[in-house]
Scaffold this active site. Structure first.
Site, PDB file in Angstrom:
ATOM      1  N   GLU A   1       3.094  -0.329  12.762  1.00 12.63           N
ATOM      2  CA  GLU A   1       2.482   0.062  11.486  1.00 12.63           C
ATOM      3  C   GLU A   1       1.502   1.194  11.747  1.00 12.63           C
ATOM      4  O   GLU A   1       0.773   1.182  12.746  1.00 12.63           O
ATOM      5  CB  GLU A   1       1.757  -1.136  10.860  1.00 12.63           C
ATOM      6  CG  GLU A   1       0.919  -0.832   9.637  1.00 12.63           C
ATOM      7  CD  GLU A   1       1.721  -0.202   8.498  1.00 12.63           C
ATOM      8  OE1 GLU A   1       1.299   0.849   8.001  1.00 12.63           O
ATOM      9  OE2 GLU A   1       2.771  -0.765   8.139  1.00 12.63           O
TER      10      GLU A   1
ATOM     11  N   GLN B   1       1.838  -8.009  -0.312  1.00 19.32           N
ATOM     12  CA  GLN B   1       2.750  -7.957  -1.458  1.00 19.32           C
ATOM     13  C   GLN B   1       2.068  -8.523  -2.705  1.00 19.32           C
ATOM     14  O   GLN B   1       1.390  -9.548  -2.635  1.00 19.32           O
ATOM     15  CB  GLN B   1       4.020  -8.746  -1.151  1.00 19.32           C
ATOM     16  CG  GLN B   1       4.936  -8.070  -0.154  1.00 19.32           C
ATOM     17  CD  GLN B   1       5.833  -7.013  -0.786  1.00 19.32           C
ATOM     18  OE1 GLN B   1       5.729  -6.704  -1.955  1.00 19.32           O
ATOM     19  NE2 GLN B   1       6.733  -6.453   0.008  1.00 19.32           N
TER      20      GLN B   1
ATOM     21  N   CYS C   1      12.152  -1.085  -1.179  1.00 18.56           N
ATOM     22  CA  CYS C   1      11.543  -1.091  -2.510  1.00 18.56           C
ATOM     23  C   CYS C   1      12.087   0.047  -3.366  1.00 18.56           C
ATOM     24  O   CYS C   1      11.638   0.242  -4.494  1.00 18.56           O
ATOM     25  CB  CYS C   1      10.020  -1.000  -2.414  1.00 18.56           C
ATOM     26  SG  CYS C   1       9.416   0.478  -1.563  1.00 18.56           S
TER      27      CYS C   1
ATOM     28  N   CYS D   1      -4.129  -7.810 -19.278  1.00 10.82           N
ATOM     29  CA  CYS D   1      -2.792  -7.336 -18.895  1.00 10.82           C
ATOM     30  C   CYS D   1      -1.864  -8.532 -18.733  1.00 10.82           C
ATOM     31  O   CYS D   1      -2.213  -9.525 -18.088  1.00 10.82           O
ATOM     32  CB  CYS D   1      -2.868  -6.546 -17.594  1.00 10.82           C
ATOM     33  SG  CYS D   1      -1.252  -6.100 -16.911  1.00 10.82           S
TER      34      CYS D   1
ATOM     35  N   TYR E   1       7.355  -0.757  10.138  1.00 12.50           N
ATOM     36  CA  TYR E   1       6.547  -0.690   8.905  1.00 12.50           C
ATOM     37  C   TYR E   1       6.071  -2.110   8.561  1.00 12.50           C
ATOM     38  O   TYR E   1       6.270  -2.606   7.459  1.00 12.50           O
ATOM     39  CB  TYR E   1       7.356  -0.104   7.743  1.00 12.50           C
ATOM     40  CG  TYR E   1       8.117   1.162   8.055  1.00 12.50           C
ATOM     41  CD1 TYR E   1       7.508   2.415   7.954  1.00 12.50           C
ATOM     42  CD2 TYR E   1       9.448   1.124   8.467  1.00 12.50           C
ATOM     43  CE1 TYR E   1       8.203   3.579   8.241  1.00 12.50           C
ATOM     44  CE2 TYR E   1      10.155   2.284   8.762  1.00 12.50           C
ATOM     45  CZ  TYR E   1       9.530   3.505   8.644  1.00 12.50           C
ATOM     46  OH  TYR E   1      10.223   4.652   8.925  1.00 12.50           O
TER      47      TYR E   1
END
Length: 589
Positions: free
Chosen positions: A369, A319, A453, A165, A348
């Site tokens: 969280e 991430q 996001c 990939c 979060y």
């Protein structure tokens, strides 16, 4: 002219949709064409036709766009994971900036000039390939029964065989080919989603870009009694998770950087990849990586000298683009404007990455969280980095924050976290919950830093926060996902200031003559207007509540319960704002 399925058309692509599809028009008829890029002239075949628009498949590029480039991956069209690989990287960045801008204007309802004054240039990547530190590869078989791995074709569960990939770490190919070779030699079966049989379901690979450490976790369809495995060295065990597993472990151990090999047990018929039961087979149970703080005001964003080290397990949220994550979190830190005296909520918070970035410059940080293991990781990461002014809570942000606020206000607490200086939010794609947003507004922080996001849900939430008294100060995109349509956005909000040219006037609606206002819009017309312009569905109850607030005639008992102790739901702020907009449109207020 009407077009129908299987018609062929020639069209010039004039725009691109938020999912990366090319958009063109023929005789006023709009076509959405996947894999076409802005500026292309293409031949396309209509696959689904509606009254005023259609979806078409790209058949041939007749005249390539000046922005079209040769894709690195031969499978980019079938895979669908890299929607923009045929578009030059500079134009990808422009596309993403426009995506953020358009969502803020169209969904958030902000004035174009207002947004343009606040948008800063998008933060791009130096190398938009091989940037992912995590990849999950499904294992299956081809038509001849050979074991394969790769990625699912778009909108299917058909695996496109590909071990190389263009977005994954360069070591992934060697790891995957080692596993496939072992499975072929030892006749290890691949999982079949239809029958629920077969052993190996997925392979998870993670890499610490700073440390160079590699982790491999095989997701297997096999129930086992709990066993103890060595934490170091390659050793064959008679009670194995995998047939002749010592051979696989020896082969993987030869790969430079290999640090951890484990299995995850998942015997459920589900689309969830990882199981919750992890067994370490070789090496460490975690890998390590370091995130550096960068100076986002200087060219090329140099390191400041500050850095944080994190332990990453197979189930940790982290991430996927570590280089851009440094820029993203450094930008959030810059926007927070910390001097060492501030109190901060980080909602979060995941494994505490942003929280710990902030803690180095703040008086106190509280992270929230929902995933218990992530909070365990956050607390451990705080200890590892010798940070003592960060506290973490397990739970939903939309529950923990309101509960804390209500308890503190009821008990007349002087807790400094009741009215924090800064609130940072980094929610999932669905955005922030109404309860969370409402509590943020009640807490009245000086600044809110919103890391998003999904710019569509970001725009929706910003409208609520700005209606609640905040103003957007800065907006900046960060490209975390080169070759794809996804983009991160960081927004700074602060309390709005009263314009010195405006005069605040207090008055009573009872003293006003309302006879001049039009009252002809029906409830159904208001609902339709709100749905069309905001995508929100509002009830007649909510409309009646807002009409009452505006002094409009509703009817004495319209939509009210006949029970004396009935709890009537209150209209949420974003729906109230939408209803008020509709009332203004119909000139009722």
């Amino acid at each position: 002219m009407e077009y129908k399925k299987n018609d062929r058309v020639t069209v010039t692509i004039e725009d691109m949709g938020s999912d990366g599809e090319g958009i063109g028009k023929v005789d006023g008829f709009t076509l959405f064409i996947k894999d076409a890029v802005i500026g292309d002239q293409v031949e396309a075949k209509i696959i689904k036709s509606k009254k005023h628009y259609a979806y078409a498949r790209l058949e041939k590029v007749l005249q390539p766009s000046p922005f079209r480039v040769e894709p690195k991956c031969a499978y980019h069209r079938q895979c669908g994971g890299c929607q923009l690989q045929a578009l030059s990287y500079s134009e990808q960045l422009h596309f993403k900036e426009q995506k953020i801008r358009n969502h803020l204007i169209r969904i958030g309802g902000f004035d174009a000039e207002y947004i343009d004054e606040r948008m800063q240039p998008i933060v791009g990547m130096e190398e938009p390939f091989h940037y992912r530190n995590k990849a999950q590869y499904p294992i299956g078989t081809d038509r001849d029964g050979n074991v394969i791995t790769g990625f699912y074709a778009g909108r299917t569960h058909t695996i496109i065989a590909n071990t190389d990939c263009a977005l994954g770490a360069s070591e992934n190919q060697q790891i995957l080919e080692t596993i496939l070779s072992y499975m072929h030699k030892n006749k290890v079966t691949a999982y079949d989603e239809v029958t629920g049989k077969g052993l190996v379901r997925h392979v998870l690979i993670r890499k610490g870009f700073t440390s160079g450490q590699l982790m491999v976790c095989l997701v297997i369809n096999k129930k086992m009694t709990k066993m103890s495995y060595p934490t170091a060295g390659v050793q064959k065990n008679t009670n194995e998770f995998l047939p002749n597993q010592g051979e696989l472990l020896s082969a993987l151990a030869e790969i430079q950087g290999m640090t951890s090999v484990s299995v995850s047990i998942n015997t459920e018929k589900t689309n969830v990849i990882m199981g919750t039961e992890i067994h370490n087979l070789w090496g460490e149970s975690t890998i390590e990586d370091t995130i550096h703080v960068r100076d986002m005001q200087k060219e090329n964003y140099p390191y400041t000298g500050d850095a944080l080290t994190f332990k990453i397990s197979p189930l940790s949220f982290y991430q996927v683009n570590p280089v851009q994550t440094e820029k993203l979190y450094s930008l959030a830190l810059e926007y927070a404007g910390l001097t060492g005296k501030e109190t901060v909520w980080d909602l979060y918070c995941g494994i505490g990455t942003i929280s710990l970035f902030l803690a180095g410059k703040a008086k106190k940080v509280c992270g929230v969280e929902i995933i218990p293991q992530a909070i365990d990781d956050a607390r451990e990461n705080a200890k590892r980095n010798h940070i003592e002014n960060a506290e973490f809570f397990v739970g939903k942000a939309e529950e923990v924050l309101p509960e804390f606020y209500e308890k503190a206000t009821t008990e007349e607490s002087s807790d400094e976290m009741l009215h924090p200086d800064v609130i940072v939010v980094d929610p999932p794609r669905k955005g922030c919950d109404d309860a969370c947003l409402n509590t943020m507004l009640r807490m009245q922080p000086e600044r809110i830093v919103y890391v998003s996001c999904d710019s569509a849900t970001l725009a929706r939430d910003l409208k609520i926060l700005c209606d609640g008294g905040y103003e957007i100060r800065k907006v900046r995109g960060v490209d975390q996902f080169g070759m794809t349509v996804h983009v991160e956005t960081v927004v700074l909000l602060s309390k709005g200031e009263i314009d010195s040219k405006k005069v605040r006037v207090e008055f009573s609606l009872e003293d006003m003559d309302m006879s001049g206002f039009q009252k002809g819009a029906t409830y159904e017309q208001i609902k339709a207007y709100v749905l069309e312009h905001t995508g929100l569905k509002v009830s007649s109850l909510y409309i009646s509540q807002i009409k009452r607030k505006c002094g409009l005639d509703v009817g004495q008992n319209y939509n009210l319960s006949k029970k004396e102790d009935a709890k009537v739901p209150k209209c949420p702020p974003e729906k109230e704002a939408a209803i008020r907009d509709a009332l203004k449109y119909f000139q009722m207020i």
